[in-house]
Design a protein around this motif. Structure first.
Motif, mmCIF file in Angstrom:
data_model
loop_
_atom_site.group_PDB
_atom_site.id
_atom_site.type_symbol
_atom_site.label_atom_id
_atom_site.label_comp_id
_atom_site.label_asym_id
_atom_site.label_seq_id
_atom_site.Cartn_x
_atom_site.Cartn_y
_atom_site.Cartn_z
ATOM 1 N N PRO A 160 66.956 61.890 -38.128
ATOM 2 C CA PRO A 160 68.186 61.841 -38.533
ATOM 3 C C PRO A 160 68.801 60.637 -39.465
ATOM 4 C CG PRO A 160 67.904 60.914 -36.518
ATOM 5 C CD PRO A 160 66.582 61.338 -36.908
ATOM 6 N N THR A 161 67.857 59.729 -39.687
ATOM 7 C CA THR A 161 68.252 58.506 -40.579
ATOM 8 C C THR A 161 66.950 58.072 -41.444
ATOM 9 O OG1 THR A 161 69.161 56.137 -40.478
ATOM 10 C CG2 THR A 161 67.777 56.784 -38.943
ATOM 11 N N MET A 162 67.260 57.365 -42.482
ATOM 12 C CA MET A 162 66.204 57.213 -43.472
ATOM 13 C C MET A 162 66.542 55.749 -44.002
ATOM 14 S SD MET A 162 64.859 59.366 -46.649
ATOM 15 C CE MET A 162 65.880 58.657 -48.155
ATOM 16 N N ARG A 163 65.558 54.797 -43.831
ATOM 17 C CA ARG A 163 65.913 53.285 -44.574
ATOM 18 C C ARG A 163 65.686 53.532 -46.175
ATOM 19 N NH1 ARG A 163 62.042 49.179 -45.259
ATOM 20 N NH2 ARG A 163 60.509 50.747 -46.180
ATOM 21 N N VAL A 164 66.781 52.735 -46.691
ATOM 22 C CA VAL A 164 66.705 52.696 -48.117
ATOM 23 C C VAL A 164 66.787 51.082 -48.593
ATOM 24 C CG1 VAL A 164 67.322 55.011 -48.651
ATOM 25 C CG2 VAL A 164 69.244 53.152 -48.477
ATOM 26 N N ASN A 165 66.553 50.798 -49.771
ATOM 27 C CA ASN A 165 66.573 49.447 -50.170
ATOM 28 C C ASN A 165 67.406 49.565 -51.547
ATOM 29 O OD1 ASN A 165 64.808 48.626 -48.284
ATOM 30 N ND2 ASN A 165 63.159 49.533 -49.539
#
Length: 317
Positions: free
Chosen positions: A143-148
């Protein structure tokens, strides 16, 4: 529609429940009183990166990391995209099933991308990569994805960046304001896919323009989308960490908790996890706390020690 923080959404939900169950209207004192601090327990996950760390080849297999997480008593697993051996659907469903039979959620997906580049074609490739990874997360049920934000690329390598405490010069001829606009515009291009797939992007305090809480929130507040929130990394603020973590907490959807048993590979922080647990509780955080073990101790020693540390800290909050 006004973009609400997680805390405001929780408050609306509590008020709505009172109406649905026939509760009496709230008086003025009740309307202004804080929500109760008792909440469902925090669940603990572990990143597959914690085992592999880009160096421990015995733990490169994501399947092996999932099995170990189950044996150690975690509730969930956060998958590092670069650690995946393949991307075909058979492999994705195998990972999903592996987590299920171990009684684990696949709760987070961490990718590497960046938008701090003056070349529009490079930024477009990173947008396309981010959209592709959102679709992978959807296929995995994550359900969630780390981005930078990405980094400026003016350091020789990551070791030099860490030696300079994450500080690097802006590319010659450009400014941070220009860089922020690149990041904002690029992330906006990803949000339709995030909404369609139900994958909340979490902008991490991960160097570059995200080195400070102010930088992270500048992007999140400019975009004002329910599909862009914050991934809080407890170990990526090297100055004044607690006030910055507190600033991020209202928008946080996943916490990455760093530990350093055996000493850190680049640095070691003595983090006050009971204090971090309290500030998250004050914001009614009920999401996952995902361990990112960055110590030199063997993973089969350092990771269980870290889980015990986190459980104790949050039990006492």
């Amino acid at each position: 529609m006004q973009n609400l923080s997680r805390r405001e959404l929780i408050a609306c939900g509590v008020a709505g429940l009172a109406g649905l169950t026939g509760g009496a209207p709230l008086n003025a004192a009740e309307k202004t009183s804080p929500l109760p601090t008792t909440s469902s327990r925090v669940r603990f996950a572990v990143s597959t990166y914690s085992f592999w760390q880009f160096r421990n080849e015995d733990f490169h297999s994501v399947e092996k990391c999932i099995d170990l997480a189950g044996e150690m008593g975690f509730d969930g697993v956060e998958i590092l995209h670069r650690q995946m051996e393949r991307e075909d659907n058979d492999y994705l469903q195998l990972l999903k099933q592996r987590a299920f039979v171990n009684g684990l959620d696949l709760c987070g997906f961490s990718i590497h991308q960046g938008f701090l580049n003056p070349d529009p074609a490079v930024r477009k490739r990173n947008v396309d990569h981010t959209i592709h990874c959102i679709e992978l997360a959807y296929a995995l049920g994550i359900p969630t994805m780390r981005v930078n934000t990405g980094t400026w690329g003016t350091s020789k390598d990551f070791d030099e960046l860490m030696a300079n405490r994450g500080i690097e010069p802006v590319r010659e001829g450009f400014t941070e304001d220009i860089g922020f606009q690149w990041v904002i515009d690029s992330l906006r291009e990803c949000l339709d896919t995030a909404a369609k797939c139900g994958v909340t992007l979490g902008l991490e305090n991960h160097w570059g323009l995200g080195r400070t809480s102010a930088g992270v929130l500048r992007v999140v507040n400019a975009i004002k989308s329910p599909w862009l929130k914050v991934t809080m990394d407890t170990g990526n603020f090297l100055e004044d960490p607690y006030s910055q973590l507190e600033e991020l907490a209202p928008e946080t959807v996943l916490v990455q908790a760093k530990t350093y048993f055996g000493g850190g590979h680049w640095y070691t922080l003595e983090l006050d996890y009971p204090r971090i647990a309290r500030l998250l509780q004050e914001q009614h955080y009920r999401g996952y706390v995902s361990l990112e073990f960055e110590g030199k101790a063997p993973p089969l020693e350092g990771i269980p020690q870290s889980l015990q540390l986190l459980k104790q800290a949050f039990a006492n909050s």
